[in-house]
Each structure stands twice: as structure tokens, then as C-alpha cells.
Design an enzyme around this catalytic site. Sequence first.
Site, PDB file in Angstrom:
ATOM      1  N   ILE A  11       0.818  -1.258  -0.327  1.00 16.04           N
ATOM      2  CA  ILE A  11       0.534  -0.196  -0.251  1.00 16.04           C
ATOM      3  C   ILE A  11       1.223   1.195  -0.083  1.00 16.04           C
ATOM      4  O   ILE A  11       2.059   1.482   0.746  1.00 16.04           O
ATOM      5  CB  ILE A  11      -0.889   0.061   1.646  1.00 16.04           C
ATOM      6  N   ASP A 102      -6.728   0.872 -10.993  1.00 14.62           N
ATOM      7  CA  ASP A 102      -5.359   1.461 -10.864  1.00 14.62           C
ATOM      8  C   ASP A 102      -4.534   1.767 -12.504  1.00 14.62           C
ATOM      9  O   ASP A 102      -4.158   3.758 -12.283  1.00 14.62           O
ATOM     10  CB  ASP A 102      -4.183   0.649 -10.176  1.00 14.62           C
ATOM     11  N   ARG A 103      -5.116   1.019 -13.548  1.00 11.77           N
ATOM     12  CA  ARG A 103      -4.872   1.772 -14.315  1.00 11.77           C
ATOM     13  C   ARG A 103      -5.765   2.724 -15.035  1.00 11.77           C
ATOM     14  O   ARG A 103      -5.252   3.118 -16.066  1.00 11.77           O
ATOM     15  CB  ARG A 103      -5.079   0.070 -15.443  1.00 11.77           C
TER      16      ARG A 103
END
Length: 246
Positions: A11, A102-103
Site C-alpha cells: 500500500i 489503478d490502470r
Amino acid sequence: MLLADVGNSRIKWATCEGGEFPQRGQASRGEETWAGLAARLWADLPQPTRVVIVSVAGPEARAGLAEWIDQHWGIATEFVVSTAAACGIRNSYAEPERMGADRWVAMIAARVLTDRPCYVVDCGTAVTIDALAADGRHLGGVIIPGMRLMREALYRETRQIPPEVGEARLFGQSTRDCVWGGAVYAVASAIDGITGRMIADHGSGLRLLTGGDAEIVLPHLQGEYRWEPDLIFTGLRVIAARDQAK
């Protein structure tokens, strides 16, 4: 604001003030709960006005983090999800929500940083490469195993390759170094080769590199890349500003 990128193996987080990221950190989860990890990372931070998170770690991670944030600060966590279109980007997926968020966040950041065609490379547990046209169309992308997954596959499936820490040597002279070098050069060669094919097919563009393993891979790449370590945080900041303006 508190911004966080919750991946499969680590993280990463940063505070955001005035468009800058004055505080930041990262950690692997290990055996602790998600709430325990949140407490370890954030218990001493001043209370933020908002918490915006992108997570690919599954519903358990989202629930554990949201519960701790609600109990500790009394605010609701904002989780980013992929959509058909946002912030000038149009998703190529028939089911947009199935794209890793996230992409999606990385491409939104890339759109803000440049209006040129670009190829966004994110090096983490998996390596993702996405092509983005100048008009914001996502042309598609690929996903390959990252360096750690490559090494772990060898450790798991072979009897005489022990899980040892090595060095990334092109001419490894021990099994340990051969495995580490093989993983690094395999990922670097895949990134160069795939982005090169995308450029040959679609045209030149800026190659952006981000992710937890980007700094390790970068010296072994042969093409020209722009390292953007804060790409995800930049995307989260843009999304948060958009949502606040609604």
C-alpha cells in the site's frame, strides 16, 4: 486529503495539500489485518478532510480500510472505480468496471500531464501497459506477470531453485543471480518490446513509467521513458477535484 494506492502486495499513500504531496509512505501488509495496517500507517496523521483510495486488493481490503477510517476519523472513504468515461478518458472495455481501477487512475493522470499519445507502463505485482490516443481514447493494453511473480513461479514449480535474494546480473554466475537477472531482464524486454510494437502500430507517443518496481526496471530499459513515481497520486488528485466540483 489522504490518497492511497492499495495493491496486491503493498500500500502506498500520500497526503495532498495545494496540489503537492508533502507526506508519503508505503508498506507491505504481512499477516496483519487491513485495519491494523491502516492504524500502523495513519494513526498519527492529522485528520484529513477526505480519503480517496484506489484498490485492486479486493472487497476485504476495502471493508477493513473503510471501517478503520470511519471509526478513527468519522468520514466515509471514497473508492475510485473504472467507468466508461471520466476526465477526458474513454474506456475501451465493454464492461468498464472490470478494468483495474489503478490502470484507470494512471491513464487519467497521463491525460492531465500530456495531450500527446502515450503508453502508460505500471510495474507492480503485475505489469500493465496501456495505450492512450491523443484524444483520450483508451486503445487497449496488456498485462504480464511482474518480477516477483516470475521468481515465485520458479521457486514453486522447481525443486532446485531456492527462494534466495539475488542481484540482477545479465551474466549471472549463480542460480540465485540468474533468477533475479532473468526476471528483471524479462520484464524490461517485455516493456521495450510491447511498447515498441504499439508505437509501430499506432504511432509515436510518450512512454510513462510508474509503479513500485519501476525504479528497478528503469536502468535496464532500452527505450526512452519518463519516470512518474506520483502518477497514481496525480490521478487520484484529479478525480477528487472533479468530484468536489460536482
